[in-house]
Design an enzyme around this catalytic site. Structure first.
Site, PDB file in Angstrom:
ATOM      1  N   HIS A 148       0.791  -1.056   0.045  1.00  0.00           N
ATOM      2  CA  HIS A 148       0.069   0.068  -0.091  1.00  0.00           C
ATOM      3  C   HIS A 148       0.852   1.177   0.075  1.00  0.00           C
ATOM      4  CE1 HIS A 148      -3.645  -2.443   0.774  1.00  0.00           C
ATOM      5  NE2 HIS A 148      -4.182  -1.109   0.485  1.00  0.00           N
ATOM      6  N   LYS A 195     -10.220  -8.013   7.627  1.00  0.00           N
ATOM      7  CA  LYS A 195     -10.991  -8.319   8.998  1.00  0.00           C
ATOM      8  C   LYS A 195     -10.687  -7.391   9.917  1.00  0.00           C
ATOM      9  CE  LYS A 195      -7.118 -10.963  10.871  1.00  0.00           C
ATOM     10  NZ  LYS A 195      -6.709 -10.676  12.379  1.00  0.00           N
TER      11      LYS A 195
HETATM   12  S1  SF4 Z   1      -6.007 -16.722  12.956  1.00  0.00           S
HETATM   13 FE1  SF4 Z   1      -4.419 -16.130  14.379  1.00  0.00          FE
HETATM   14  S2  SF4 Z   1      -2.832 -16.148  13.105  1.00  0.00           S
HETATM   15 FE2  SF4 Z   1      -4.685 -16.294  11.727  1.00  0.00          FE
HETATM   16  S3  SF4 Z   1      -4.566 -14.094  11.082  1.00  0.00           S
HETATM   17 FE3  SF4 Z   1      -5.965 -14.458  12.690  1.00  0.00          FE
HETATM   18  S4  SF4 Z   1      -4.689 -13.942  14.451  1.00  0.00           S
HETATM   19 FE4  SF4 Z   1      -3.476 -14.266  12.879  1.00  0.00          FE
END
Ligand code: SF4
Lengths: 182, 280
Positions: free
Chosen positions: A39, A104
């Protein structure tokens, strides 16, 4: 009521108008991975007027850094990374035609405002579901910044890639609607 | 003295790195299933089913459960009567990590300099914690730790006067603020007491306990249950979209501390809670 929608890239403004926070999308077509450093470089290129690694108009950017492809697979595990780290850059990309971001976690107000103003959308993929998401990737090519390893830009062809709308153009936020006490 | 060869350590550790990242442990699979059965919200159930499916796809496709295969955190419980032959122990650990991350097609996520941020290309150096124990046993645990959940972890030097309630609100606030970022359902490792560094390390060690296992001290076990209940009332839920399953478990430790201090640490783990142990 949230609904399930099939979408094809590139994303058009008409597609965006239909989307509401909470809707589940099965996305097919071409998407691009980019994380923090990619980015930073893309925005620097924009400021210098250089050509970008991919066409931004109608594009989908996926905040992700894949694991290496094991033999016989197009890509390794590829789930989303936390989006807030890209908040500083996202409005600039949205102003220039980016239509969908996949990551996310929550976005800041500047990103939410840019989504409304320029008719874009922010979606979540399930964090930590990298193997499942990889199974929806048909092909993958590293198209820029290869030296960054997992942080390089990959062009992915996806089929029925599952995401959920978080921020729509109507100012809704799926985390606030469903997350309750936060 | 009992001798262990450098190469034995390298080979066993490489295998453990791969297994930890690809195969979900039984306690984790049970936690997914229990929460699918028990969460009252349909949206949460649907997400949890996808997460369980993801673990199955990972195993089937021989691919890591999550692309962030983490910092390789390695715990050594090294018997004082063990002698390592053929090379330096720390080199053996790093070589094991290097081979495991290469041969298992695991992601390399370590940069050599905090500001320049150039990838080391082989996921080394590992973070190594060594405890010298009596006898001639040698136990190694690798716990790959993802960045998303690590970033939401907290340490605070509390005032002793705040007591249990102060600690509880510190912990609950940290989880509320973390929201969807650490990929909930989380596993919480927490420590109250110790000093600045021992508190953080103990919180991390708490993450090595299987989901569902209570502290052997009944007083602390009761505190764990109290915290888990409070956390799961937050309605953050799987991936932050609401539900009764914000945490799969809370593992708590208490440590002795200085008369002026009350250190508190929370190390969050995501739903991809990984660790593999073996003995040499
Ligand atoms: S599941 Fe755990 S290791 Fe995987 S992206 Fe999410 S926080 Fe990071």
């Amino acid at each position: 009521m949230s609904k399930e929608i099939r979408l094809k890239t590139p994303i058009k403004t008409e597609d965006i108008i239909d989307l509401q926070a909470g809707d589940r999308i099965l996305l097919s077509g071409i998407i691009y991975t980019a994380r923090d450093t990619a980015h930073k470089r893309i925005v620097a290129s924009m400021e210098k007027g250089e050509t970008l690694p991919f066409e931004l108009q109608g594009a989908v950017v996926y905040y992700a850094g894949p694991a290496p492809a094991p033999p016989g697979k197009p890509i390794g595990s590829i789930g989303p990374t936390t989006s807030y780290r890209m908040d500083a850059y996202a409005p600039k990309l949205i102003e220039n035609g980016l239509k969908m971001m996949i990551g996310k976690g929550s976005r800041n107000q500047a990103v939410k405002d840019a989504i409304i103003e320029h008719q874009a959308v922010y979606c979540a993929a399930w964090g930590g579901a990298g193997a499942l998401l990889a199974s929806r990737v048909v092909s993958a090519d590293c198209i820029a910044y290869e030296e960054l390893g997992p942080e390089a830009v990959y062009q992915l062809e996806v089929k029925d890639f599952p995401v959920m709308v978080v921020n729509d153009i109507y100012g809704h936020d799926a985390y606030e609607q469903q997350g309750g006490d936060r | 003295m009992r001798s262990i060869q450098y190469t034995q350590i390298v080979e066993a550790l490489a295998k453990a790195c791969i297994k930890a990242n690809i195969i979900a442990s039984c306690d984790l699979l049970e936690a997914y299933q229990d929460s699918i059965d028990n969460d009252s919200q349909n949206g949460a159930k649907a997400i949890l089913k996808d997460l369980l499916l993801n673990a199955e796809v990972a195993k089937e496709n021989n691919m890591p459960i999550c692309q962030d295969t983490g910092t390789a955190v390695v715990f050594l419980e090294l018997g004082q009567e063990i002698q390592v032959e053929g090379g330096y122990l720390v080199d053996a650990i790093n070589e094991g990590v290097r081979q495991g991350y290469r041969d298992g097609y695991l992601r390399k996520s370590i940069v050599s300099h905090p500001l320049e941020r150039k990838n080391t290309g082989d996921n080394t150096p590992a973070v190594i914690h060594t405890e010298i124990v009596p006898g001639d046993s040698f136990r190694i645990t690798v716990a790959p730790k993802g960045g998303g959940s690590e970033n939401m972890s907290r340490l605070s030097m509390l005032t002793p006067a705040v007591g249990w309630e102060g600690f509880k609100s510190f912990l609950i606030n940290a989880i509320r603020e973390a929201g969807p970022n650490p990929c909930p359902p989380v596993v919480v490792g927490a420590c109250l007491g110790g000093n600045f560094e021992s508190c953080a390390l103990e919180a991390k060690k708490c993450l090595l306990r299987p989901i569902g296992e209570r502290n052997s001290d009944p007083e602390i076990a009761a505190y764990e249950e109290e915290l888990l209940e409070e956390i799961n009332k937050l309605n953050i839920g799987p991936q932050g979209f609401g539900g009764d399953t914000t945490a799969f478990d809370v593992h708590l430790s208490f440590l002795p501390c200085h008369i002026a201090c009350l250190p508190a640490a929370i190390n969050l783990n995501c739903h991809v809670a990984r660790h593999q142990s073996f003995c040499l």
